[in-house]
Design a protein around this motif. Sequence first.
Motif, PDB file in Angstrom:
ATOM      1  N   ARG A 197       0.819  -1.221   0.000  1.00 54.14           N
ATOM      2  CA  ARG A 197       0.000   0.000   0.000  1.00 54.14           C
ATOM      3  C   ARG A 197       0.849   1.265   0.000  1.00 54.14           C
ATOM      4  O   ARG A 197       0.446   2.299  -0.536  1.00 54.14           O
ATOM      5  CB  ARG A 197      -0.945   0.007   1.194  1.00 54.14           C
ATOM      6  CG  ARG A 197      -0.274   0.259   2.548  1.00 54.14           C
ATOM      7  CD  ARG A 197      -1.218   0.029   3.715  1.00 54.14           C
ATOM      8  NE  ARG A 197      -1.547  -1.385   3.838  1.00 54.14           N
ATOM      9  CZ  ARG A 197      -2.640  -1.837   4.459  1.00 54.14           C
ATOM     10  NH1 ARG A 197      -3.492  -0.992   5.009  1.00 54.14           N
ATOM     11  NH2 ARG A 197      -2.864  -3.130   4.537  1.00 54.14           N
ATOM     12  N   PHE A 198       2.023   1.180   0.615  1.00 54.94           N
ATOM     13  CA  PHE A 198       2.872   2.367   0.735  1.00 54.94           C
ATOM     14  C   PHE A 198       3.621   2.678  -0.557  1.00 54.94           C
ATOM     15  O   PHE A 198       4.284   3.721  -0.654  1.00 54.94           O
ATOM     16  CB  PHE A 198       3.824   2.188   1.918  1.00 54.94           C
ATOM     17  CG  PHE A 198       3.086   1.962   3.210  1.00 54.94           C
ATOM     18  CD1 PHE A 198       2.335   2.978   3.776  1.00 54.94           C
ATOM     19  CD2 PHE A 198       3.098   0.712   3.825  1.00 54.94           C
ATOM     20  CE1 PHE A 198       1.610   2.758   4.952  1.00 54.94           C
ATOM     21  CE2 PHE A 198       2.379   0.482   4.994  1.00 54.94           C
ATOM     22  CZ  PHE A 198       1.640   1.508   5.556  1.00 54.94           C
ATOM     23  N   CYS A 199       3.470   1.807  -1.557  1.00 55.16           N
ATOM     24  CA  CYS A 199       4.017   2.094  -2.882  1.00 55.16           C
ATOM     25  C   CYS A 199       3.129   3.063  -3.658  1.00 55.16           C
ATOM     26  O   CYS A 199       3.553   3.568  -4.713  1.00 55.16           O
ATOM     27  CB  CYS A 199       4.171   0.806  -3.688  1.00 55.16           C
ATOM     28  SG  CYS A 199       5.377  -0.378  -3.041  1.00 55.16           S
ATOM     29  N   VAL A 200       1.922   3.328  -3.171  1.00 56.83           N
ATOM     30  CA  VAL A 200       0.990   4.160  -3.932  1.00 56.83           C
ATOM     31  C   VAL A 200       1.539   5.568  -4.190  1.00 56.83           C
ATOM     32  O   VAL A 200       1.510   6.035  -5.343  1.00 56.83           O
ATOM     33  CB  VAL A 200      -0.388   4.208  -3.254  1.00 56.83           C
ATOM     34  CG1 VAL A 200      -1.296   5.231  -3.936  1.00 56.83           C
ATOM     35  CG2 VAL A 200      -1.042   2.830  -3.282  1.00 56.83           C
ATOM     36  N   PRO A 201       2.063   6.308  -3.194  1.00 62.41           N
ATOM     37  CA  PRO A 201       2.585   7.647  -3.507  1.00 62.41           C
ATOM     38  C   PRO A 201       3.699   7.639  -4.558  1.00 62.41           C
ATOM     39  O   PRO A 201       3.601   8.400  -5.534  1.00 62.41           O
ATOM     40  CB  PRO A 201       3.058   8.166  -2.148  1.00 62.41           C
ATOM     41  CG  PRO A 201       2.176   7.476  -1.163  1.00 62.41           C
ATOM     42  CD  PRO A 201       2.025   6.082  -1.723  1.00 62.41           C
ATOM     43  N   PRO A 202       4.747   6.814  -4.438  1.00 60.41           N
ATOM     44  CA  PRO A 202       5.760   6.842  -5.498  1.00 60.41           C
ATOM     45  C   PRO A 202       5.238   6.354  -6.844  1.00 60.41           C
ATOM     46  O   PRO A 202       5.661   6.866  -7.894  1.00 60.41           O
ATOM     47  CB  PRO A 202       6.882   5.933  -4.965  1.00 60.41           C
ATOM     48  CG  PRO A 202       6.283   5.131  -3.872  1.00 60.41           C
ATOM     49  CD  PRO A 202       5.187   5.959  -3.309  1.00 60.41           C
ATOM     50  N   LEU A 203       4.327   5.404  -6.855  1.00 59.37           N
ATOM     51  CA  LEU A 203       3.713   4.970  -8.108  1.00 59.37           C
ATOM     52  C   LEU A 203       2.965   6.126  -8.772  1.00 59.37           C
ATOM     53  O   LEU A 203       3.079   6.363  -9.979  1.00 59.37           O
ATOM     54  CB  LEU A 203       2.739   3.821  -7.862  1.00 59.37           C
ATOM     55  CG  LEU A 203       3.291   2.407  -7.753  1.00 59.37           C
ATOM     56  CD1 LEU A 203       2.193   1.454  -7.286  1.00 59.37           C
ATOM     57  CD2 LEU A 203       3.871   1.931  -9.073  1.00 59.37           C
ATOM     58  N   ALA A 204       2.197   6.838  -7.964  1.00 60.32           N
ATOM     59  CA  ALA A 204       1.404   7.950  -8.499  1.00 60.32           C
ATOM     60  C   ALA A 204       2.298   9.073  -9.007  1.00 60.32           C
ATOM     61  O   ALA A 204       2.048   9.660 -10.070  1.00 60.32           O
ATOM     62  CB  ALA A 204       0.456   8.466  -7.420  1.00 60.32           C
ATOM     63  N   LEU A 205       3.354   9.370  -8.265  1.00 63.40           N
ATOM     64  CA  LEU A 205       4.251  10.447  -8.664  1.00 63.40           C
ATOM     65  C   LEU A 205       4.986  10.118  -9.964  1.00 63.40           C
ATOM     66  O   LEU A 205       5.377  11.022 -10.707  1.00 63.40           O
ATOM     67  CB  LEU A 205       5.264  10.720  -7.546  1.00 63.40           C
ATOM     68  CG  LEU A 205       4.709  11.423  -6.304  1.00 63.40           C
ATOM     69  CD1 LEU A 205       5.729  11.425  -5.187  1.00 63.40           C
ATOM     70  CD2 LEU A 205       4.297  12.854  -6.641  1.00 63.40           C
ATOM     71  N   ALA A 206       5.160   8.829 -10.245  1.00 64.19           N
ATOM     72  CA  ALA A 206       5.854   8.410 -11.466  1.00 64.19           C
ATOM     73  C   ALA A 206       4.926   8.355 -12.670  1.00 64.19           C
ATOM     74  O   ALA A 206       5.393   8.156 -13.801  1.00 64.19           O
ATOM     75  CB  ALA A 206       6.498   7.046 -11.248  1.00 64.19           C
ATOM     76  N   ASP A 207       3.639   8.548 -12.465  1.00 64.46           N
ATOM     77  CA  ASP A 207       2.641   8.433 -13.527  1.00 64.46           C
ATOM     78  C   ASP A 207       2.128   9.825 -13.896  1.00 64.46           C
ATOM     79  O   ASP A 207       1.411  10.458 -13.126  1.00 64.46           O
ATOM     80  CB  ASP A 207       1.485   7.550 -13.057  1.00 64.46           C
ATOM     81  CG  ASP A 207       0.433   7.323 -14.128  1.00 64.46           C
ATOM     82  OD1 ASP A 207       0.554   7.911 -15.223  1.00 64.46           O
ATOM     83  OD2 ASP A 207      -0.520   6.573 -13.866  1.00 64.46           O
ATOM     84  N   ASP A 208       2.492  10.296 -15.080  1.00 62.05           N
ATOM     85  CA  ASP A 208       2.102  11.642 -15.503  1.00 62.05           C
ATOM     86  C   ASP A 208       0.587  11.799 -15.644  1.00 62.05           C
ATOM     87  O   ASP A 208       0.062  12.904 -15.579  1.00 62.05           O
ATOM     88  CB  ASP A 208       2.770  11.986 -16.836  1.00 62.05           C
ATOM     89  CG  ASP A 208       4.277  12.132 -16.714  1.00 62.05           C
ATOM     90  OD1 ASP A 208       4.742  12.418 -15.592  1.00 62.05           O
ATOM     91  OD2 ASP A 208       4.979  11.953 -17.736  1.00 62.05           O
ATOM     92  N   ASP A 209      -0.111  10.683 -15.848  1.00 61.33           N
ATOM     93  CA  ASP A 209      -1.561  10.734 -16.039  1.00 61.33           C
ATOM     94  C   ASP A 209      -2.342  10.508 -14.752  1.00 61.33           C
ATOM     95  O   ASP A 209      -3.578  10.495 -14.761  1.00 61.33           O
ATOM     96  CB  ASP A 209      -1.991   9.682 -17.068  1.00 61.33           C
ATOM     97  CG  ASP A 209      -1.419   9.967 -18.449  1.00 61.33           C
ATOM     98  OD1 ASP A 209      -1.294  11.152 -18.798  1.00 61.33           O
ATOM     99  OD2 ASP A 209      -1.080   8.997 -19.156  1.00 61.33           O
ATOM    100  N   CYS A 210      -1.640  10.330 -13.646  1.00 61.04           N
ATOM    101  CA  CYS A 210      -2.324  10.042 -12.381  1.00 61.04           C
ATOM    102  C   CYS A 210      -3.011  11.304 -11.858  1.00 61.04           C
ATOM    103  O   CYS A 210      -2.454  12.403 -11.929  1.00 61.04           O
ATOM    104  CB  CYS A 210      -1.311   9.538 -11.352  1.00 61.04           C
ATOM    105  SG  CYS A 210      -2.058   8.986  -9.805  1.00 61.04           S
ATOM    106  N   PRO A 211      -4.225  11.183 -11.321  1.00 59.37           N
ATOM    107  CA  PRO A 211      -4.887  12.341 -10.714  1.00 59.37           C
ATOM    108  C   PRO A 211      -4.160  12.791  -9.457  1.00 59.37           C
ATOM    109  O   PRO A 211      -3.348  12.049  -8.885  1.00 59.37           O
ATOM    110  CB  PRO A 211      -6.285  11.819 -10.389  1.00 59.37           C
ATOM    111  CG  PRO A 211      -6.130  10.343 -10.283  1.00 59.37           C
ATOM    112  CD  PRO A 211      -5.052   9.965 -11.262  1.00 59.37           C
TER     113      PRO A 211
END
Length: 244
Positions: free
Chosen positions: A69-83
């Motif tokens: 679950r704690f991978c969510v912030p770095p995953l999101a930050l690496a995704d230009d299309d993430c809200p």
Amino acid sequence: WDARDLTAFEVAKYSLLKHASIKVEVVPLLEWELRAAGYYWRSFHTDGNGQRWDDRDGKPYSTSFSFTRFCVPPLALADDDCPDWVLFCDPDILFRADIAELLDYRDRDMAIYCVQHNQEPPEREKGLGIQKRYYRKNWSSFMWLNVLHPSHTTLTRYRINNEAGSWLHALCWLNDDEIGELPAAWNWLEGWSELDIEPKAVHFTRGTPDFIGYQNAHYALEWRDILGERAANLPALTTLKMEI
């Protein structure tokens, strides 16, 4: 996502989408893909009773998403299309309200919103393992995340894979004033939360109604109704894949 919680995941996803008035993308956190992509490498071992033990802090944990679950912030930050705002939630949840209501909680000064439980469960076991007590228990089970908040940059891959579970679940990479509070109805803990609260999201933290001993839990009938509705209206379960 955890293979042993597949039915729970399907109920959570279906109930969320059923009530949602906005477009929602549901992305399962698949441990093997996070490992392959280099986000997650914590090692563990399993004892003779099937209990998982984290090799880093030496403590038991229950599910594949206990740490992922704690991978969510770095995953999101690496995704230009993430809200800008992303929800993480455990799969053993029944949604009973429109997730769009969370859009009212978007103070940019807050890194996370969550229900700030003060939970000390009496049980020693739960559906998929040992029941542990720890500071800020279940705060991390339903996190409405402001992924662009600068404090999330301190939650590095190294920390996700090396800090103790208690440090991560207590949201210790954040300052206290960066943690906003959601109403208790948004993470209503079956068997713990006050019965006079009308839940918007029922969290079967002790075990979903398909587990022996929890068939008659509060809102179990509603959970089974959603499961039946999902089975009647959607194709059979398919292999899940997450793009990273």
